[in-house]
Design a protein around this motif. Sequence first.
Motif, PDB file in Angstrom:
ATOM      1  N   VAL A  92       9.103   5.967  12.322  1.00  0.00           N
ATOM      2  CA  VAL A  92       8.969   5.055  11.191  1.00  0.00           C
ATOM      3  C   VAL A  92      10.366   4.621  10.734  1.00  0.00           C
ATOM      4  N   ILE A 133       1.753   1.775   6.018  1.00  0.00           N
ATOM      5  CA  ILE A 133       2.760   2.827   6.105  1.00  0.00           C
ATOM      6  C   ILE A 133       4.041   2.354   5.418  1.00  0.00           C
ATOM      7  N   GLY A 137      -5.427   1.813   6.806  1.00  0.00           N
ATOM      8  CA  GLY A 137      -4.733   2.693   7.740  1.00  0.00           C
ATOM      9  C   GLY A 137      -5.555   2.903   8.992  1.00  0.00           C
ATOM     10  N   THR A 191      -4.705  10.312   4.764  1.00  0.00           N
ATOM     11  CA  THR A 191      -3.621   9.864   3.892  1.00  0.00           C
ATOM     12  C   THR A 191      -2.588  10.987   3.811  1.00  0.00           C
ATOM     13  N   TYR A 216       1.571   7.237   4.104  1.00  0.00           N
ATOM     14  CA  TYR A 216       0.604   6.540   4.939  1.00  0.00           C
ATOM     15  C   TYR A 216      -0.763   6.591   4.247  1.00  0.00           C
TER      16      TYR A 216
END
Length: 693
Positions: free
Chosen positions: A654, A631, A675, A687, A667
């Motif tokens: 985040v 990320i 991930g 994604t 991400y």
Amino acid sequence: MNSKKMKYFIVILAFVISSICKSQTIKVACIGDSVTYGYGIENRENNSYPAQLQQLLGANYKVANFGFSGATMLKKGHKPYWDKEVFKKSLEFEPTIVIIHLGLNDQGNNNWPQHKKEFESDYLDMIATYKNLPSKPTVIICKMTPTFSGHHWFEEGMRESFKEIQTKIEQIGVKANVKVIDLHEPLYRFPEYFPDNLHPTKEGAKIIAEKVYGAISGNYGGLKVPLLYGENMVLQRNKTINFKGTANYNDKITIEFNNKVKTTITDFNGNWKLAYEPMQAGGPFHLKIATSNTAISIKNVYVGEVWLASGQSNMDFKVQSMESAATVLKDSLNKNVFLFSMDGKALSSQKFTEDELLNCNATNYFESSGWQKTTTKNLENFSAVAYTFAYNLQKKINIPVGIICNAIGGSPIQSWISRETMEQTHATVDLLNDTHLNPLVDSWVAKRIVLNMKNEKNTNIKARHPYQPTTLFDAGIMPIKNYGIKGVIWYQGESNAEQPELHSNLFKLLVKDWRFHFKNPELPFYFVQLSSIERPTWGAFRDSQRRLLEIPNTGMAVSLDVGNKTDVHPKKKWVVGERLSKIALHKNYNFSNEFSGPLLDFVNVKGNKLQVYFKHAEGLTTSNGEKVTDIFIANSEKLFVPAKAKINKNILEVWSSEIKNPRYVKYGYTPFTKGNLINKQGLPASTFSNLVE
């Protein structure tokens, strides 16, 4: 037989009998332009369409070629047929039957814009002129052969003019009470037979001759049914069942199905169709289709759910090669799932042989298995993803499921889109016609086409590579588009991953195109997001696929967690097929199951943190209980740095000490991503990024 058809049949028969009585010869006058003349055809005296028509009709007929290159139907056109010596000679010929194929030269900008209003009256005058001859011939007119988009005037008005003329020809047929032969189909599916985009080769002329022969003789080869008809076929439940096919002109077709008998008569072009009311799931039923001298009997017909599985090699990937194949082939057989496989005859990492080149066309490319029961032997070479989808679907809905697979390894998306759609925009016209190492074509695909087709120049074979635009649509979708299906599952993109934006545009065209051809504007279309592999564009490509969920009635199965760092064909296919089935079960069969992993909804800025909100995020967590991986975060300058993340009540927070005013998050963008975001059901997050470039 209705009165109109009886009248036409009697008129044709009367002329034929009259001609035989007078001279034993039926005279056929072929009126037209350069296509009729045979321009560009080697040895046209023997290979033009009128010459080949003569060979088909035999000694009792005399076929004369009255074609004149460049001729227009328009009297005020640049080269009116009316003024030519061949027109006079065609009248003196005293024909029994007249075939008119004109209009191709009228579509030019030097004719159509100024005189389009005169086309209908000029055409009606010509028909009347021939009808009033002492020989009182039967006049048949033709819809034009194709003008392909490679023609230099195509995007300068010819595309629109062509459509207008085709429509007018149909209207003229009604007004003049004459029959119309459609020469556009199937020639439109064979661009390789039109080297200059307008004039057919002898192979194209043969198709014209066969169409005209059928119209004159009424012989269309007897009773024929579509590709998907056969033992163990599955018909789509709760939808009108349209039985279709061809037979000779005026044949009586009798269908017996579900204790109901229906009849019809074939039309002028040999087509027939009978509709049965929608049925609930069940079977087996007996289907019998018959003419007076031929019968096709299918003992086992089921009614249930029918799905089409298509795409490239990961959809074509066989059950015998998947992870846990031995267990699947032993313990996961399902007698209520029926398989139909369409396999490509030419796929190679070498130059195609002559036999392979002969199969590279719309008619011959696919080899079909017919409907098969799910046995170990039949299942070994069937699509792993398609079967897993059908198996899990059937277990829940408990009715027959038919699954058709026509996936072709390596195929780019443009090969699956129809020519009529690809010819509508400048960008797709360019892609359609500039096929040699086009920079918009995935480099592997472009090089493979060149390699495979090296032998073509050394033969007289007219071939088209399966990876070239529209080829697989013509070969694999056209033959099945009239068959009722519930929806489509699609696994493709590897051969378009170098151009994410182009792929997105083409995918939207594909979905719209197939919905049009399958006559269902809401046709469900569920696709697999590409998995993980060390290829540079795959992260961005996966996100571009996520954005395609904006298309109504679509769904996406995430597969990034079951990829392979170096193998483009990961083996965990059961997982992928099962995820596709979850989408269908929820969206089409009213099950309350979760069907998606977390999908980006929106992003809030809160101080120096971003708050990422998701759909399908109940129980948001990580698959391994560790911190969120892969990320990144960026400010307005869009320079991404690794980020820290925390999950708080299904919201992902985040941040990074390097970014004071965050705006963007990414991400799962690493091509081979680790991930690890999942929801309560263990379904992985896609994604994603809120940055649209």
